[in-house]
Motif scaffolding. Structure first.
Motif, mmCIF file in Angstrom:
data_model
loop_
_atom_site.group_PDB
_atom_site.id
_atom_site.type_symbol
_atom_site.label_atom_id
_atom_site.label_comp_id
_atom_site.label_asym_id
_atom_site.label_seq_id
_atom_site.Cartn_x
_atom_site.Cartn_y
_atom_site.Cartn_z
ATOM 1 N N ALA A 190 0.854 -1.226 0.011
ATOM 2 C CA ALA A 190 -0.045 0.128 -0.123
ATOM 3 C C ALA A 190 1.074 1.278 0.130
ATOM 4 N N ASP A 191 0.732 2.310 1.091
ATOM 5 C CA ASP A 191 1.367 3.569 1.119
ATOM 6 C C ASP A 191 2.309 3.384 2.061
ATOM 7 N N GLN A 192 2.845 2.370 2.673
ATOM 8 C CA GLN A 192 3.594 2.240 3.789
ATOM 9 C C GLN A 192 4.959 2.194 3.690
ATOM 10 N N THR A 193 5.536 2.399 2.305
ATOM 11 C CA THR A 193 6.944 2.319 1.948
ATOM 12 C C THR A 193 7.208 3.069 1.066
ATOM 13 N N PHE A 194 8.146 3.679 1.041
ATOM 14 C CA PHE A 194 8.920 4.536 -0.113
ATOM 15 C C PHE A 194 9.818 3.685 -0.913
ATOM 16 N N TRP A 195 9.477 3.548 -2.220
ATOM 17 C CA TRP A 195 9.957 2.579 -2.956
ATOM 18 C C TRP A 195 10.918 3.436 -4.129
ATOM 19 N N GLN A 236 11.055 4.562 -10.828
ATOM 20 C CA GLN A 236 10.105 5.356 -9.994
ATOM 21 C C GLN A 236 10.950 5.686 -8.777
ATOM 22 N N HIS A 237 11.148 7.034 -8.696
ATOM 23 C CA HIS A 237 12.376 7.587 -7.821
ATOM 24 C C HIS A 237 13.401 7.135 -8.020
ATOM 25 N N VAL A 266 19.041 4.196 -9.807
ATOM 26 C CA VAL A 266 19.519 4.376 -11.531
ATOM 27 C C VAL A 266 21.061 3.955 -11.336
ATOM 28 N N VAL A 267 21.557 4.220 -10.329
ATOM 29 C CA VAL A 267 22.953 4.227 -10.347
ATOM 30 C C VAL A 267 23.397 2.722 -10.399
#
Length: 477
Positions: free
Chosen positions: A39-44, A60-61, A380-381
């Motif tokens: 859900a929204d409980q993690t920064f991916w 994404q990010h 990306v790195v």
């Protein structure tokens, strides 16, 4: 032409009428997994790229600097294979600055370290080099050593800990792999095994140190009458070789603590002295850290007596990446530096990445293992690094260092069975990462970086989401 156009329109109308749609994109498949599990409980942070063409399939990010945890080791091992070469070997040398007469060695014995992480390491198969050296000196007829035994660790600087490490790693960590000091002269991964066994109720438990009784240990613990419920505690000051055990252990208890030493050079010298004594050599010599000398040793005046050569780097990186060996990674990281500093190593890795055409904006490198919470690596790195190493001359050494799904004695032993994946795991509190390679349903190889930061849900659920993303990549057209 009109008939062809009309046919195309008709086909589109048929597809719409039948409720058909185009297959999900890779990014949509990954979004579906995220929505189901986290859900929204993690920064991916996500980056997926075709290895052959370089086409980006999901991002994404991707340019956001994130905590990498142990996938930081990919930067360290890739740069090392590039800068040092797969055949690179460490050499630790025992020098004599003095003379040997009638079995008496007078002068200085100098152990000159090279930063070798495998020197006397319990993680590496083979005989103990310090014991071998003691045996070799005894065979040469040496019966007494008078003078000094000096430990030279100057290949690295004198800052043994990286910026951003938790102090618990360095004082009271009970599990090997977290607590250690980096040193140019190291032995036994710079930790002591403390084995604790219960005795009779009311009596202190038995305590034994391996490979030797090096730490000053005060045992105030007690064996309890109950059979369950360990409450063993430890007290130790930062930078101290003294500690106190207290609390209780249940009847029948047998446990192991793996505790870091504060002074690896002294630890190495003490181990060598004990091996010499065990071989019947009388040691009338002071143990001296090179930093306590008014000037460094003159090696142009010294005679090399014995040399220990490590296995090649391509074998060392296998252990680093397959088992996520933090100590080995940190030693290798410092080896990259021309002055033995963490800052010098970070600059070398940054320069290596730029030579591969990788933009290093947003990258912050504080250590080689990923333990520091001040590391920041954009997905990306990592993705671009994986693609670059797939075309690198050291490709084979790098790829085979990554564990396969379900591989025994690796960090993927319990994960991704029967999935064609080679990947490095990462794990810190509120951080789970996985970076590596897999193939799509039509046989194309992709490089992926999947990074979860700042989650508040149970860690196993995040790990499961990451594994499901890899399975989704493998099933993607």
């Amino acid at each position: 032409m009109r008939s062809v156009f009309a046919l195309g329109v008709a086909l589109c109308l048929v597809i719409v009428m039948l409720g058909l749609r185009a297959p999900l994109s890779v990014e949509e498949r990954l979004d579906a997994v995220r929505a189901q599990f986290t859900a929204d409980q993690t920064f991916w942070g996500i980056y997926v790229q075709e290895v052959a063409s370089g086409r980006v399939l999901a991002a994404q990010h991707a340019h956001q600097g994130l905590l990498p945890a142990s996938v930081q080791k990919l930067l360290t091992t890739a740069a090392a294979l590039d800068l040092l070469g797969p055949e690179f070997r460490y050499q630790t040398v025992l020098y004599l600055n003095g003379s040997i007469e009638s079995g008496v060695l007078r002068g200085d014995l100098i152990l000159r370290g090279s930063g070798d992480p495998t020197f006397g390491s319990p993680s590496w198969d083979g005989p103990d080099p310090l014991r071998q050296w003691a045996q070799a000196l005894a065979k040469q007829g040496i019966t007494r050593i008078q003078g000094r035994i000096i430990g030279d660790d100057n290949v690295f600087d004198n800052r043994p800990y990286a910026d951003g490490w938790d102090v618990d790693y360095l004082t009271s960590q009970f599990t090997h792999g977290l607590g250690f000091a980096v040193s140019g002269l190291s032995y036994h991964d710079n930790y002591v095994v403390v084995r604790v066994a219960a005795t009779q109720p009311g009596a202190p438990p038995r305590v034994r140190q391996e490979p030797m009784a090096y730490l000053h240990l005060e045992n105030r613990a007690v064996t309890a009458a109950r059979r369950y419920g360990e409450a063993l505690r430890m007290e130790r000051a930062f930078g101290s070789e003294s500690l106190r055990l207290y609390g209780t252990v249940p009847v029948g208890y047998q446990g192991t603590l793996e505790l870091p030493v504060a002074n690896p050079t002294r630890y190495t010298l003490e181990a060598f002295r004990r091996y010499l004594v065990a071989e019947g050599i009388r040691v009338e010599a002071d143990l001296v850290d090179v930093d306590d000398l008014p000037s460094p040793p003159r090696y142009d005046r010294a005679q090399p007596l014995l040399v220990h050569t490590s296995a090649p780097l391509e074998e060392i990186v296998q252990l680093i990446n397959r088992r996520s060996h933090n100590f080995y990674a940190e030693q290798l990281f410092r080896t990259l530096s021309p002055d033995g500093t963490a800052e010098g190593a970070a600059r070398r890795i940054q320069a290596f990445l730029r030579r591969q055409g990788i933009d290093t904006q947003g990258l912050s490198i504080r250590d080689g293992s990923g333990l520091s919470r001040k590391n920041l690596v954009p997905p990306v790195v990592l993705g671009e690094l994986l693609r670059a190493m797939h075309h690198h001359p050291a490709r084979e050494a790098f790829l085979t260092s990554l564990p396969q799904g379900g591989e025994r004695r690796s960090t993927l032993e319990g994960r991704l069975h029967n999935v064609p994946v080679r990947a490095k795991t990462g794990s810190l509190m509120h951080v789970r990462t996985l970076c590596g390679y897999t193939t799509t349903a039509d046989g194309r190889m992709v490089a992926f970086a999947l990074m979860a930061n700042n989650y508040t849900l149970p860690a196993p659920r995040v790990v499961h989401a990451i594994d499901q993303m890899v399975r989704a990549l493998h099933a993607s057209p």
